[in-house]
Design an enzyme around this catalytic site. Sequence first.
Site, short mmCIF file in Angstrom:
data_model
loop_
_atom_site.label_atom_id
_atom_site.label_comp_id
_atom_site.label_asym_id
_atom_site.label_seq_id
_atom_site.Cartn_x
_atom_site.Cartn_y
_atom_site.Cartn_z
N ARG A 60 0.53 -1.16 -0.18
CA ARG A 60 -0.12 0.03 0.31
C ARG A 60 0.91 1.52 -0.20
NH1 ARG A 60 -3.77 -2.60 -1.77
NH2 ARG A 60 -5.96 -3.61 -0.57
N GLU A 80 -4.10 7.23 -5.04
CA GLU A 80 -4.22 6.40 -6.81
C GLU A 80 -5.99 6.91 -7.40
OE1 GLU A 80 -3.62 2.32 -5.78
OE2 GLU A 80 -1.47 2.79 -4.77
N HIS A 85 -1.43 -0.10 -9.83
CA HIS A 85 -1.86 -1.08 -8.87
C HIS A 85 -2.48 -2.76 -9.06
CE1 HIS A 85 -3.74 -1.35 -4.53
NE2 HIS A 85 -3.73 -2.51 -4.92
N ALA A 127 -2.31 -8.05 -8.31
CA ALA A 127 -2.84 -8.74 -9.06
C ALA A 127 -3.69 -9.05 -9.31
CB ALA A 127 -3.97 -8.55 -6.98
N1 LIG Z 1 -0.56 -3.95 -5.15
C1 LIG Z 1 -1.21 -5.15 -5.22
O1 LIG Z 1 -2.20 -5.68 -5.24
C2 LIG Z 1 -1.51 -6.11 -4.13
C3 LIG Z 1 -2.95 -7.13 -3.86
C4 LIG Z 1 -2.99 -7.87 -2.51
C5 LIG Z 1 -2.40 -7.34 -2.16
N2 LIG Z 1 -1.40 -6.26 -1.45
C6 LIG Z 1 -1.51 -6.30 -0.62
O2 LIG Z 1 -0.40 -6.75 0.13
C7 LIG Z 1 0.06 -6.39 1.43
C8 LIG Z 1 0.46 -7.65 2.13
O3 LIG Z 1 -0.41 -8.58 2.24
P1 LIG Z 1 -0.80 -10.64 2.90
O4 LIG Z 1 -2.00 -10.93 1.96
O5 LIG Z 1 0.98 -10.71 2.77
O6 LIG Z 1 -1.09 -10.25 4.45
P2 LIG Z 1 0.07 -10.89 5.43
O7 LIG Z 1 -1.25 -10.69 6.84
O8 LIG Z 1 -0.38 -12.39 5.09
O9 LIG Z 1 1.24 -10.80 6.00
C9 LIG Z 1 1.14 -9.35 6.16
C10 LIG Z 1 2.74 -9.37 8.05
O10 LIG Z 1 2.68 -8.65 8.14
C11 LIG Z 1 3.74 -8.79 9.17
N3 LIG Z 1 3.70 -6.54 9.52
C12 LIG Z 1 2.83 -6.36 10.50
N4 LIG Z 1 3.42 -5.27 11.01
C13 LIG Z 1 4.25 -5.09 10.32
C14 LIG Z 1 5.78 -4.69 10.42
N5 LIG Z 1 5.85 -2.80 10.95
N6 LIG Z 1 6.94 -4.51 10.47
C15 LIG Z 1 6.91 -6.18 9.07
N7 LIG Z 1 6.17 -6.97 9.49
C16 LIG Z 1 4.83 -6.13 9.73
C17 LIG Z 1 1.63 -9.48 9.58
O11 LIG Z 1 2.84 -10.02 10.82
C18 LIG Z 1 2.18 -9.96 8.89
O12 LIG Z 1 3.35 -11.21 8.89
C19 LIG Z 1 -1.35 -5.88 2.53
O13 LIG Z 1 -1.51 -4.45 2.19
C20 LIG Z 1 -2.40 -5.77 1.10
O14 LIG Z 1 -3.39 -5.10 1.01
C21 LIG Z 1 -1.52 -5.46 -2.81
#
Ligand SMILES: NC(=O)c1ccc[n+]([C@@H]2O[C@H](COP(=O)([O-])OP(=O)(O)OC[C@H]3O[C@@H](n4cnc5c(N)ncnc54)[C@H](O)[C@@H]3O)[C@@H](O)[C@H]2O)c1
Length: 324
Positions: free
Chosen positions: A237, A266, A285, A288
């Site tokens: 994000r 965005e 973006h 996915a």
């Molecule tokens: N660009 C895109 O199209 C797209 C698509 C899907 C997801 N995303 C984004 O990807 C991100 C991750 O998704 P995910 O499914 O892997 O989530 P997830 O919940 O499986 O993983 C997130 C991880 O971050 C860790 N975390 C939390 N705070 C932290 C910190 N301060 N420092 C380090 N680690 C920390 C959590 O413990 C967790 O393990 C989300 O923000 C989601 O919105 C983006």
Amino acid sequence: MPRQRVLVTTAWLRPGDEVHRFLESAGFDVIHRSFVDTADSGETLAELVSDADGVVAGTDPFTAEVLGSAPRLKVIGRTGSGFDNIDVHAASELGMAVCPTPGVNSQSVAEYTLGMILSCARRIPQSVAAVRAFGWDQVSGRELAGATLGIVGLGAIGRLVATMAIGFGMRVIAHDPKLDEAFIAQHSIEAVELDDLLGQSDFVTLHLFLNASTRHIMDARSLALMKPTAFLINISRGGVIDERALADAIRAGNLAGAGLDTVEEEPLPEDSVLRGLDNVLITAHIGAATVESRQRSGRMAAQAVVDVLSGVIPSHTVNKEFVR
Ligand SMILES: NC(=O)c1ccc[n+]([C@@H]2O[C@H](COP(=O)([O-])OP(=O)(O)OC[C@H]3O[C@@H](n4cnc5c(N)ncnc54)[C@H](O)[C@@H]3O)[C@@H](O)[C@H]2O)c1
């Protein structure tokens, strides 16, 4: 009794598609209004939700004000794993279910992350642009094998990125307050503090949810800890990076470049500080955005809407205890 109504705001879901037919066959009236549809019509989200019972939502801002103008709304099925565009606190106070689609797009996002890392390492987009402009500049890049990848957030996406990067011969280090110990042991990933990760990595990739504790986690101080030869990758994000600090660091030569699939606002504003920087790659973006991932997430979000409107609360509802 009038039929219940489902509003679909995800731009890539269209009238007549599988999700539309599924919702209709479940007995709902379905209307599609994405930000693309409303750009010219001037319809506001608050107006659109005013007679909706359920929403299949994209990344539109479902603020407290918007939710407050939806007296019938019971559920938001969000086609994506992030739900920072929804005021979950307001939804909970109103008893509405918030149901994102965790996990179903992780493979697509992880593959895209490697694509962004390769694009930065080998300057692929710049070479394509140069050849299109009749140039033939044979720029040199760097191999991934032997380079250190620092993963901030070793969750569903971060873990897939780790295994793919190991396949390229990269050394992987990670920072996550809730590390999966078995996973890091199995893949020989070193767990480090954030500052150490920033100092050691040739590529830093962020896979964090956006919340109060992660907003601007990459600020001027943390960017200054990175190697001047390193790249910052963000497919999570936009808000996790202070964009002005990033632009300053790159202009000053304190960082080699960045690959960003998400930005704070965005679409990217015309006057964004990130424009005009040749070594900042920005995409719209689309991490996915694959046929496979969209199919899975469209189906899952629509199923959640049907379930909640039939009185069943899906287990992945983020505010289960508040749903009325
Ligand atoms: N660009 C895109 O199209 C797209 C698509 C899907 C997801 N995303 C984004 O990807 C991100 C991750 O998704 P995910 O499914 O892997 O989530 P997830 O919940 O499986 O993983 C997130 C991880 O971050 C860790 N975390 C939390 N705070 C932290 C910190 N301060 N420092 C380090 N680690 C920390 C959590 O413990 C967790 O393990 C989300 O923000 C989601 O919105 C983006």
